[in-house]
Design a protein around this motif. Sequence first.
Motif, mmCIF file in Angstrom:
data_model
loop_
_atom_site.group_PDB
_atom_site.id
_atom_site.type_symbol
_atom_site.label_atom_id
_atom_site.label_comp_id
_atom_site.label_asym_id
_atom_site.label_seq_id
_atom_site.Cartn_x
_atom_site.Cartn_y
_atom_site.Cartn_z
ATOM 1 N N TRP A 110 -33.806 -36.237 -89.475
ATOM 2 C CA TRP A 110 -33.858 -36.483 -90.917
ATOM 3 C C TRP A 110 -34.969 -35.664 -91.342
ATOM 4 N N LEU A 111 -34.890 -35.299 -92.733
ATOM 5 C CA LEU A 111 -35.846 -34.802 -93.456
ATOM 6 C C LEU A 111 -37.027 -35.570 -93.793
ATOM 7 N N THR A 112 -38.355 -35.138 -93.886
ATOM 8 C CA THR A 112 -39.489 -35.806 -94.289
ATOM 9 C C THR A 112 -39.719 -35.508 -95.393
ATOM 10 N N PRO A 113 -40.627 -36.230 -96.340
ATOM 11 C CA PRO A 113 -41.148 -35.792 -97.641
ATOM 12 C C PRO A 113 -42.024 -34.417 -97.366
ATOM 13 N N ARG A 160 -31.181 -28.946 -94.574
ATOM 14 C CA ARG A 160 -32.227 -28.012 -95.148
ATOM 15 C C ARG A 160 -32.839 -27.457 -93.959
ATOM 16 N N ARG A 161 -33.093 -26.288 -94.027
ATOM 17 C CA ARG A 161 -33.914 -25.472 -93.203
ATOM 18 C C ARG A 161 -35.404 -26.016 -93.392
ATOM 19 N N THR A 162 -36.336 -26.124 -92.359
ATOM 20 C CA THR A 162 -37.630 -26.635 -92.267
ATOM 21 C C THR A 162 -38.211 -25.785 -91.278
ATOM 22 N N PRO A 163 -39.823 -25.462 -91.293
ATOM 23 C CA PRO A 163 -40.275 -24.676 -90.087
ATOM 24 C C PRO A 163 -40.057 -25.259 -88.868
ATOM 25 N N GLU A 164 -39.540 -26.614 -88.760
ATOM 26 C CA GLU A 164 -39.062 -27.264 -87.369
ATOM 27 C C GLU A 164 -37.626 -26.917 -87.026
ATOM 28 N N GLY A 165 -37.045 -26.335 -88.050
ATOM 29 C CA GLY A 165 -35.418 -26.095 -87.870
ATOM 30 C C GLY A 165 -34.802 -26.833 -88.828
ATOM 31 N N TRP A 166 -33.503 -26.887 -88.480
ATOM 32 C CA TRP A 166 -32.611 -27.524 -89.632
ATOM 33 C C TRP A 166 -32.642 -29.169 -89.431
ATOM 34 N N LYS A 167 -32.914 -29.825 -90.592
ATOM 35 C CA LYS A 167 -32.889 -31.404 -90.849
ATOM 36 C C LYS A 167 -31.805 -31.916 -91.681
ATOM 37 N N MET A 168 -31.328 -32.977 -91.254
ATOM 38 C CA MET A 168 -30.420 -33.699 -92.311
ATOM 39 C C MET A 168 -30.967 -34.117 -93.395
ATOM 40 N N TRP A 169 -30.233 -33.660 -94.567
ATOM 41 C CA TRP A 169 -30.743 -33.960 -95.928
ATOM 42 C C TRP A 169 -29.949 -35.239 -96.391
ATOM 43 N N SER A 170 -28.497 -35.257 -96.222
ATOM 44 C CA SER A 170 -27.468 -36.170 -96.572
ATOM 45 C C SER A 170 -26.447 -36.082 -95.575
ATOM 46 N N HIS A 171 -25.865 -37.403 -95.368
ATOM 47 C CA HIS A 171 -24.832 -37.680 -94.421
ATOM 48 C C HIS A 171 -23.889 -38.424 -95.486
ATOM 49 N N HIS A 172 -22.577 -38.451 -95.483
ATOM 50 C CA HIS A 172 -21.763 -39.002 -96.412
ATOM 51 C C HIS A 172 -20.295 -39.010 -95.512
ATOM 52 N N ALA A 173 -19.952 -40.339 -95.160
ATOM 53 C CA ALA A 173 -18.716 -40.594 -94.485
ATOM 54 C C ALA A 173 -17.896 -41.628 -94.887
ATOM 55 N N ALA A 179 -27.141 -25.884 -95.777
ATOM 56 C CA ALA A 179 -26.290 -25.864 -94.955
ATOM 57 C C ALA A 179 -25.265 -26.931 -95.145
ATOM 58 N N LEU A 180 -23.864 -26.654 -95.342
ATOM 59 C CA LEU A 180 -22.957 -27.728 -95.317
ATOM 60 C C LEU A 180 -22.161 -27.802 -94.111
ATOM 61 N N VAL A 181 -22.014 -29.094 -93.377
ATOM 62 C CA VAL A 181 -20.935 -29.208 -92.265
ATOM 63 C C VAL A 181 -20.080 -30.350 -92.788
ATOM 64 N N THR A 182 -18.777 -29.870 -92.873
ATOM 65 C CA THR A 182 -17.655 -30.871 -92.926
ATOM 66 C C THR A 182 -17.074 -31.099 -91.537
ATOM 67 N N CYS A 183 -16.543 -32.378 -91.392
ATOM 68 C CA CYS A 183 -15.949 -32.626 -90.035
ATOM 69 C C CYS A 183 -15.005 -33.730 -89.883
ATOM 70 N N THR A 184 -14.388 -34.006 -89.069
ATOM 71 C CA THR A 184 -13.523 -35.476 -88.898
ATOM 72 C C THR A 184 -14.299 -35.952 -87.719
#
Length: 167
Positions: free
Chosen positions: A34-37, A137-150, A101-106
Motif C-alpha cells: 500500500w502507498l505510504t505518504p 500508483r508508480r513509486t520508486p519502489e514499484g507499483w503500490k496500491m492506492w485504492s481497492h474497491h470490492a 494503473a487501474l485493474v478490474t477483476c472478478t
Amino acid sequence: MSAPHTDVEQVEAANTAFYEAMERGDFEALSSLWLTPSDLGVDETYHDPADTGVVSCVHPGWPVLTGRGEVLRSYALIMANTDYIQFFLTDVHVSVTGDTALVTCTENILSGGPAPEGGEELGPLVGQLVVATNVFRRTPEGWKMWSHHASPVLAENDEAESDDTPS
C-alpha cells in the motif's frame, strides 16, 4: 537476460502479490504493497500519516475506509478472523496511464472460518463472487496500491427473487 517488464506486467505482478499476501495472511507483505505518504511526497514531519487520506478501501458491505491506518487495521481484522481464504481471479484487465494503473477483476473467493467447537478442521467453506477495482500508483519502489474497491455480485436467483418482490 530477459527483457524489462512492461508497466502492465509490473502492475499485474503487484496485483497478484496483493492477493497472495491476503491468502498467506502476511500482514507485513500486504502493508508494504500500500502507498505510504512519503510515496506521494507528503512530509510526515508535518502531517500525521494516518490522517493524510492517501489510500482508500471498500470491502464488500463496508463503508469507505480512508487513510493508511484505517485501511491496514481493516486487513488486520480480516486476517485475524479468517482461517482460510483463496482468490481465483478472472476477467482481469489492466490499464496504465502515466504513473497510475487501474485493474478490474472478478474475485472468486473461497473462505473458511474458525473450526467448529473443539474441532481441528476449518468451519464450512463459503464461496463469494466479488468484482473489484484496484488502483495503483508508480513509486520508486514499484507499483503500490492506492485504492481497492470490492462489491459483491448478486447471484442470478437473488435478482430473480428481488424482481418477484412486490413494490
